[in-house]
Design a protein around this motif. Structure first.
Motif, short mmCIF file in Angstrom:
data_model
loop_
_atom_site.label_atom_id
_atom_site.label_comp_id
_atom_site.label_asym_id
_atom_site.label_seq_id
_atom_site.Cartn_x
_atom_site.Cartn_y
_atom_site.Cartn_z
N VAL A 54 4.65 16.31 42.25
CA VAL A 54 4.67 17.35 43.54
C VAL A 54 5.82 17.82 44.07
CG1 VAL A 54 3.75 16.75 45.29
CG2 VAL A 54 2.81 15.44 43.96
N ILE A 55 5.82 19.28 43.74
CA ILE A 55 7.18 20.03 44.22
C ILE A 55 6.39 20.56 46.20
CG2 ILE A 55 8.46 21.63 44.02
CD1 ILE A 55 7.74 21.22 41.33
N GLN A 56 7.56 20.59 47.10
CA GLN A 56 7.34 21.00 48.18
C GLN A 56 7.75 22.44 48.45
OE1 GLN A 56 9.06 19.11 51.61
NE2 GLN A 56 7.07 18.05 51.92
N ILE A 57 7.79 23.22 48.48
CA ILE A 57 8.26 24.72 48.62
C ILE A 57 7.72 24.91 50.52
CG2 ILE A 57 8.24 26.73 47.83
CD1 ILE A 57 7.50 26.01 45.75
N THR A 58 8.97 25.14 50.77
CA THR A 58 9.08 25.95 51.80
C THR A 58 9.56 27.11 52.07
OG1 THR A 58 9.64 24.02 52.77
CG2 THR A 58 10.54 24.89 54.27
N GLY A 59 8.72 27.98 52.66
CA GLY A 59 9.35 29.26 52.72
C GLY A 59 10.54 29.57 54.10
N ARG A 60 11.34 29.97 53.88
CA ARG A 60 12.26 30.49 55.24
C ARG A 60 12.60 31.78 54.73
NH1 ARG A 60 14.98 25.65 56.86
NH2 ARG A 60 13.50 23.55 56.91
N ARG A 61 13.37 31.68 56.03
CA ARG A 61 13.51 33.68 56.02
C ARG A 61 15.14 33.68 55.74
NH1 ARG A 61 12.24 36.50 61.25
NH2 ARG A 61 13.94 35.05 62.31
N TRP A 62 15.69 34.19 54.11
CA TRP A 62 14.41 34.76 53.22
C TRP A 62 15.09 34.30 51.98
CZ3 TRP A 62 16.72 37.39 57.59
CH2 TRP A 62 15.53 38.19 57.93
N TRP A 63 14.21 32.83 51.73
CA TRP A 63 14.40 32.15 50.59
C TRP A 63 13.95 30.83 50.60
CZ3 TRP A 63 16.59 26.94 50.94
CH2 TRP A 63 17.27 26.76 52.37
N THR A 69 4.65 24.82 52.21
CA THR A 69 4.96 25.28 54.20
C THR A 69 5.70 26.03 54.79
OG1 THR A 69 4.21 24.03 56.23
CG2 THR A 69 6.10 23.24 54.33
N SER A 70 5.81 26.85 55.85
CA SER A 70 7.02 27.71 56.10
C SER A 70 7.46 26.93 57.40
CB SER A 70 6.60 28.47 56.11
OG SER A 70 7.21 29.61 57.51
N ALA A 71 8.69 26.83 57.39
CA ALA A 71 9.97 26.81 57.99
C ALA A 71 9.93 27.56 59.78
CB ALA A 71 11.04 26.64 58.19
N ASP A 72 9.22 28.86 59.08
CA ASP A 72 9.60 29.93 60.44
C ASP A 72 7.82 30.75 60.84
OD1 ASP A 72 9.87 31.45 57.93
OD2 ASP A 72 12.26 30.73 58.33
N VAL A 73 8.03 31.49 59.74
CA VAL A 73 6.78 32.68 59.78
C VAL A 73 6.29 32.76 59.00
CG1 VAL A 73 8.35 34.77 61.27
CG2 VAL A 73 8.18 34.97 58.74
N ILE A 74 5.28 32.98 58.49
CA ILE A 74 4.20 33.19 57.75
C ILE A 74 4.56 33.71 56.28
CG2 ILE A 74 2.15 33.86 56.65
CD1 ILE A 74 0.33 34.24 59.80
N HIS A 75 4.47 32.83 55.03
CA HIS A 75 5.36 33.58 53.90
C HIS A 75 3.98 33.39 52.76
CE1 HIS A 75 9.54 33.73 55.51
NE2 HIS A 75 9.19 32.42 55.79
#
Lengths: 352, 174
Positions: free
Chosen positions: A138-147, A180-186
């Motif tokens: 299981v890998i968790q990927i969090t989108g952040r501005r911008w990485w 998931t994302s930490a700020d806006v929709i990616h």
């Protein structure tokens, strides 16, 4: 309906047309089961819709030619007398019947084709989402501005690995992504592996992907997320199980202790300067979570989410003035004396 | 004439909206503090007050909000209401409420718990933080305060299911 063989030539021709596109992001060269399904669907749509387009154009052409040489019995004179008596507007009962049939048939055909396309699309979507038993990785990927923040989950807390912008996968195994994302929709999109999947703040979207061939595949944020949306790339490296396991084991280790005076000084620059406010390095007191984890930074191939290759010169430029390279990014400019900078670079290069 | 008035009215908001993504010059230095006394030997050095109006700029206040979370100011001051550290939304200022005084408090630290951030934060970011702290207390022009934060402040409560990993803006100690 596996179009891989016969359509490969077509895919190459299409790829040649889109000369700006690189092979590692080509939609028509799938390297995973999901991407293959999407490609099949694409070619099916393409075939059916091109056929319909050709039929419509042929019919139109036929009507033009036949209208040009009208049979002498048809009411040319009447049409000249009054526009409303033109044979199209006031046709004879036989013509009217023929027209009704044609229109009804076309309508029925349109509805049938649309429903058939809808059905195939649903089937593909279901096949992509329906991935059998739960994958263990299981890998968790969090989108952040911008990485992209990437975390390999593990039941043992000390085995959790955190990295950024570079996703390593074992070949031929399904992997569960928690997005998931930490700020806006990616939106997470690696065209050669799977379809787009949005990262919405506040919810976790799951997706299963599988790479069937070893290789490097590029991905890109596919939902406009601000100034540097275009510089939000991700690199997926699919490798054989043993290589992957070796990589994962290496990533679990703390950062190596610096060996030379230069490297030790670089570590001091890192730990007493502004770097420590946002970044973390395993095995040191640096533990902030706002920026990418740098524990094994030197093992990554790119800087700033695929913006620059990870070389000493690019890194120096990035540290001194990131706003010149990626305006709007959260990292502030860090002017510093040149010997501090060289020491810092020497230290960062040890983080393999 | 009315066009001119309208144009002037439109221009009025420009400073507030300006986004200086790339600060240059002394603003990017890691802070050495500000000059607090006008008395100096020799020629007076320029005061450390920025030539830019951070207090009246929506972007600066928004960035201050982000940094307030990133640098874990919330750890002691909460979101301005105070906890281990003093509240920032009230009218009590132990070490002064002027931007330079807040700047100094952040850079120098203060007795009984306020850490010194000297050398850790670029000057312009300290000014942004000071602008945000003053905004919390209602001490910046009200028309400069952004109506909503520039950055997401974490998921709304109740959205996450149990077992889902929350993806909040981290606020851990540097």
């Amino acid at each position: 309906m596996n179009p891989a063989g016969p359509h490969r030539a077509g895919a190459w021709a299409f790829a040649a047309l889109m000369s700006g596109c690189k092979n590692d992001i080509a939609v028509f060269m799938p390297a995973g089961i999901q991407a293959r399904r999407i490609e099949s669907l694409w070619w099916l749509y393409f075939g059916i819709l091109v056929t319909i387009f050709a039929l419509v154009l042929a019919t139109l052409l036929m009507a033009l030619i036949r209208g040009g040489r009208r049979a002498p019995g048809e009411a040319v004179g009447a049409a000249a007398d009054h526009p409303l008596q033109h044979p199209i507007l006031a046709p004879s009962p036989a013509v009217e019947r023929r027209l009704t049939w044609s229109v009804a048939l076309s309508l029925a055909l349109t509805i049938v084709v649309l429903f058939a396309l809808l059905w195939t699309s649903f089937r593909t979507g279901k096949a992509i989402a329906d991935h059998g038993p739960q994958p263990e990785l299981v890998i968790q990927i969090t989108g952040r501005r911008w990485w992209w923040q990437i975390r390999y989950q593990d039941l043992t807390a000390s085995h959790i690995v955190e990295t950024a912008n570079e996703l390593h996968l074992p070949v031929g195994r399904p992997i569960r992504l928690e997005l998931t994302s930490a700020d806006v929709i990616h939106s997470f999109w690696v065209p050669r592996l799977h379809g787009k999947r949005d990262l919405i703040p506040g919810t976790v979207a799951t997706s299963v992907i599988q790479a069937d061939e070893p290789g490097t595949y590029l991905g890109q944020c596919a939902e406009f997320c601000g100034l540097q949306h275009a510089h939000m790339g991700i690199m997926v490296i699919a490798e054989p199980q043993q290589t992957f396991q070796a990589w994962l084991t290496a990533q679990r280790l703390a950062a190596p202790e610096p060996t030379t005076d230069m490297q030790r000084r670089g570590r001091d620059v890192f730990l007493t300067g502004p770097c420590v406010m946002c970044h973390s390095i395993g095995g040191t007191i640096a533990g902030a979570q706002s920026g990418p984890n740098l524990t094994h930074f030197a093992s990554r191939q790119t800087l700033a989410a695929g913006t620059l290759p990870n070389t000493r010169g690019h890194l120096a430029g990035w540290i001194l003035d990131p706003q010149q390279i990626k305006p709007g990014v959260s990292m502030p400019p860090n002017p510093m004396p040149s010997d501090d900078l060289h020491a810092l670079l020497a230290y960062l290069e040890t983080l393999r | 004439m009315s066009t001119f008035v309208l144009a002037a009215a439109l221009l009025f908001g420009c400073d507030r909206e300006q986004r200086r993504l790339r600060e240059v010059g002394p603003a990017v230095q890691r802070s050495g503090g500000v000059v607090m006394s006008p008395l100096q030997p020799g020629a007076p050095a320029p005061r450390g007050v920025p030539p830019i109006d951070y207090q009246g700029n929506a972007y600066a206040i928004g960035e201050g909000y982000r940094l307030f979370n990133w640098f874990n100011c919330v750890g002691c001051h909460a979101n301005g209401g105070g906890g281990m550290g003093p509240a920032l939304i009230d009218a009590d200022w132990i070490y002064g409420s002027e931007p330079e005084q807040i700047f100094s408090t952040i850079v120098e630290g203060r007795p009984n718990g306020m850490p010194s951030f000297r050398g850790r934060i670029a000057d312009y970011q300290v000014w942004q933080l000071a602008a945000y702290v003053r905004a919390m207390a209602g001490m910046v022009p009200p028309d400069a305060v952004p109506g909503r934060p520039e950055h997401m402040s974490g998921p709304p409560s109740g959205v996450l299911l149990p077992g889902d990993a929350p993806a909040r803006e981290p606020a851990r100690h540097p």
